[in-house]
Design an enzyme around this catalytic site. Structure first.
Site, PDB file in Angstrom:
ATOM      1  N   HIS A  55     -14.205  -8.076  13.568  1.00 20.89           N
ATOM      2  CA  HIS A  55     -13.611  -7.360  14.698  1.00 20.89           C
ATOM      3  C   HIS A  55     -12.200  -7.879  14.982  1.00 20.89           C
ATOM      4  O   HIS A  55     -11.295  -7.103  15.290  1.00 20.89           O
ATOM      5  CB  HIS A  55     -14.449  -7.546  15.970  1.00 20.89           C
ATOM      6  CG  HIS A  55     -15.861  -7.041  15.865  1.00 20.89           C
ATOM      7  ND1 HIS A  55     -16.944  -7.872  15.811  1.00 20.89           N
ATOM      8  CD2 HIS A  55     -16.350  -5.778  15.806  1.00 20.89           C
ATOM      9  CE1 HIS A  55     -18.048  -7.155  15.740  1.00 20.89           C
ATOM     10  NE2 HIS A  55     -17.727  -5.881  15.723  1.00 20.89           N
ATOM     11  N   GLN A 175     -14.468  -0.938   7.174  1.00 21.82           N
ATOM     12  CA  GLN A 175     -15.051  -0.312   5.979  1.00 21.82           C
ATOM     13  C   GLN A 175     -16.466  -0.847   5.704  1.00 21.82           C
ATOM     14  O   GLN A 175     -17.175  -0.335   4.854  1.00 21.82           O
ATOM     15  CB  GLN A 175     -14.155  -0.531   4.759  1.00 21.82           C
ATOM     16  CG  GLN A 175     -12.887   0.309   4.835  1.00 21.82           C
ATOM     17  CD  GLN A 175     -11.829  -0.093   3.830  1.00 21.82           C
ATOM     18  OE1 GLN A 175     -12.114  -0.804   2.870  1.00 21.82           O
ATOM     19  NE2 GLN A 175     -10.608   0.353   4.061  1.00 21.82           N
ATOM     20  N   VAL A 203     -14.687  -7.779   5.910  1.00 19.19           N
ATOM     21  CA  VAL A 203     -14.300  -9.193   6.018  1.00 19.19           C
ATOM     22  C   VAL A 203     -15.514 -10.036   5.646  1.00 19.19           C
ATOM     23  O   VAL A 203     -16.629  -9.767   6.104  1.00 19.19           O
ATOM     24  CB  VAL A 203     -13.822  -9.530   7.454  1.00 19.19           C
ATOM     25  CG1 VAL A 203     -13.433 -10.992   7.571  1.00 19.19           C
ATOM     26  CG2 VAL A 203     -12.652  -8.628   7.842  1.00 19.19           C
ATOM     27  N   SER A 213     -22.500  -8.686  13.148  1.00 18.27           N
ATOM     28  CA  SER A 213     -23.072  -9.272  14.366  1.00 18.27           C
ATOM     29  C   SER A 213     -24.538  -9.640  14.123  1.00 18.27           C
ATOM     30  O   SER A 213     -25.077 -10.540  14.759  1.00 18.27           O
ATOM     31  CB  SER A 213     -22.963  -8.288  15.533  1.00 18.27           C
ATOM     32  OG  SER A 213     -21.615  -7.921  15.711  1.00 18.27           O
TER      33      SER A 213
END
Ligand code: PAF
Length: 306
Positions: A55, A175, A203, A213
């Site tokens: 994020h 993505q 990432v 998360s």
């Protein structure tokens, strides 16, 4: 609350804060360059909170490219099916607000469920069509209708607020949720929404695990076992590039995941990035997609393989 970033909890609060923030940004722009005819730019990063480096990368991109950055944090009940993790999905508003402030977010929109869905579940929702019923949509029926409905609501709330300053809205998506991204691109096109979409690559942690998360649910062994997903995608990419990716290689890759202790494969497939159908030979972008349960946690990952 550890941050100074304003948090709007209702649409009325958001309207007041955002109109003020945009007017101030416009005044700054004109003070710096009175002749400026450049439109004001607003970057919007929609999230469900429990913010991580993935994020932060989206926020940083939005910060680099826009005058104003708006972050939404909303765990959208509509996109969770029965028996999924809606109740236990991590809610970490204080830490999220601190991260947002550190990354230069101007305003957070963190509405309650009642503020977003007054009167309960909406009666009219966005239908995600065929693309919403395959892969993630097959295992999670209704998930993408829920995603598109809330994203559509966000866009409908925000777009009129940008009008007084003639501001241009750009929304940022990862993505990592490749199918979600393809569907939102389709919705914006099909609904003629005046919004630019930008996507940011997956990432990964140093060992290759895609940040999510839901990684918070994994214990140490499960986290180790989960590495088979990114490793298998990397193997598929090698094979694709060297021209050795046939059906056998795909089956072997599926078996490698399924035979990993504690891991249960949902799907592993190679698809066209836009349509999620089998890639044609002259395909510009090909994606390897995976979903698997690691313990009781369902993880997804994907990699551009050409
Ligand atoms: O990707 C997410 O976090 C969510 O699906 C989104 C786009 C914020 C909609 O709830």
């Amino acid at each position: 609350m550890t941050s100074q970033t304003p948090i709007a909890e209702t649409i009325k609060d958001l309207s007041q804060e955002l109109l003020l923030t945009l007017a101030q940004a416009k005044a700054r722009l004109l003070a710096e360059d009175p002749e400026s005819s450049r439109p004001l730019t607003v970057g919007f990063v929609p999230t469900m909170g429990a913010l991580h480096e993935g994020h932060a990368t989206l926020i940083r991109r939005a910060r680099e490219q826009n005058d104003v950055v708006l972050l939404s944090i909303f765990v959208n009940p509509l996109q969770f099916g029965p028996g999924e993790d809606y109740e236990r999905y991590p809610r970490t508003l204080e830490a999220d607000a601190a991260l947002a402030a550190a990354e230069g977010v101007d305003l957070i929109f963190a509405p309650s469920v009642e503020a977003m869905y007054p009167g309960g579940d909406p009666k009219i929702t966005v239908s995600s069509g065929k693309l919403g019923t395959i892969f993630e949509g097959k295992t999670r029926p209704g998930h993408f209708d829920g995603v598109l409905t809330v994203v559509n609501k966000f866009f409908n709330i925000l777009l009129p607020l940008t009008l007084p300053q003639d501001a241009q809205l750009t929304a940022y998506f990862g993505q990592k949720d490749a199918q979600q991204l393809a569907l939102i691109q389709r919705m914006v096109k099909d609904f003629n929404q005046q919004i630019t979409l930008k996507s940011v690559p997956v990432v990964r942690a140093d060992d290759g695990l895609a940040l999510s998360s839901r990684n918070q649910y994994l214990n140490e062994q499960e986290r180790e076992a989960a590495l088979v997903l990114s490793r298998t995608l990397a193997t598929l990419r090698e094979k694709y590039i060297t021209g050795t990716l046939g059906p056998d290689a795909l089956d072997q890759a599926r078996a490698a995941i399924d035979s990993t202790e504690g891991v249960r494969l949902d799907y592993l497939e190679v698809v066209d990035t836009d349509t999620f159908e089998a890639p044609t030979s002259d395909q510009a972008r090909v994606l390897a997609l995976v979903a698997a349960f690691v313990g009781s946690t369902r993880l997804i990952d994907n990699m551009d393989i050409n």
